[in-house]
Design a protein around this motif. Sequence first.
Motif, PDB file in Angstrom:
ATOM      1  N   GLU A  31       0.822  -1.209   0.000  1.00 43.34           N
ATOM      2  CA  GLU A  31       0.000   0.000   0.000  1.00 43.34           C
ATOM      3  C   GLU A  31       0.855   1.259   0.000  1.00 43.34           C
ATOM      4  O   GLU A  31       0.475   2.276  -0.586  1.00 43.34           O
ATOM      5  N   SER A  32       2.005   1.212   0.660  1.00 48.27           N
ATOM      6  CA  SER A  32       2.889   2.388   0.679  1.00 48.27           C
ATOM      7  C   SER A  32       4.103   2.216  -0.232  1.00 48.27           C
ATOM      8  O   SER A  32       4.906   3.148  -0.370  1.00 48.27           O
ATOM      9  N   ASP A  33       4.227   1.058  -0.869  1.00 48.88           N
ATOM     10  CA  ASP A  33       5.312   0.815  -1.829  1.00 48.88           C
ATOM     11  C   ASP A  33       4.820  -0.170  -2.884  1.00 48.88           C
ATOM     12  O   ASP A  33       5.057  -1.370  -2.778  1.00 48.88           O
TER      13      ASP A  33
END
Length: 243
Positions: A162-164
């Motif tokens: 989700e963040s990468d």
Amino acid sequence: MRSPAAGSPLKAVLWDMDGTIVDTEPYWIAAEHALVEAHGGTWSHDQAMQLVGQSLTFSAGLLQQAGVQLEIREIIDSLTARVISSVQQQVPWRPGARELLEELHLAGVRCALVTMSEGPLAREVVSSLPRPYFEVLVTGDTVTRGKPHPEAYLTAVELLQESDPDLGIHHCVALEDSVPGVAAAVASGVATVAVPHIVPLPDDGSYALWDSLSGRSMAELEALLLRTDATEPATTSAGDSRG
């Protein structure tokens, strides 16, 4: 925490908890004995070994078969409360786990906890660590299919993505100690290190087999990924899907 070194294949380490970071299996076994005996039954060592690394729902079902006259949820709550109480008195760290967590943290490698224990116990253990090492917690009460199904590991990768979005299964290593846990990690496609503790594990070539985390390093995890990349096609996403 700094960003991982450019060119490093290792972006995340997915950690089992019971038997890998903490030696809580004796606490679980003592809780099982107490619960079965309170209901007039007996609980053998062999029966206890069947539950190592299994989901709590599976474990509760076997305890019902042993004579515990409670609902599945009541059994899980009773066992978990006893183990949390024991952990609050003393956290039984496994050799090398905290040192490796610290090295990964300083190197900027993300960590996820992937355990079949439920959230309250996982948070108790995580809060006992000196730093917020774990960015993601996947616990037994957040998945529908426990180990040996790969859902928990695939969920952890998806949450990290989700963040990468560039992070893939081929950037991750799983650390496990039990037969169901190793099966779940291998089935997810994540490179897996087995560090057997209570129950021996065969060396079948589908995972790396270490006798301990003591003295182990991030460089060895990177080397494992490089070897895996050299022998298998890379997977770039998580796909579809206690301890």
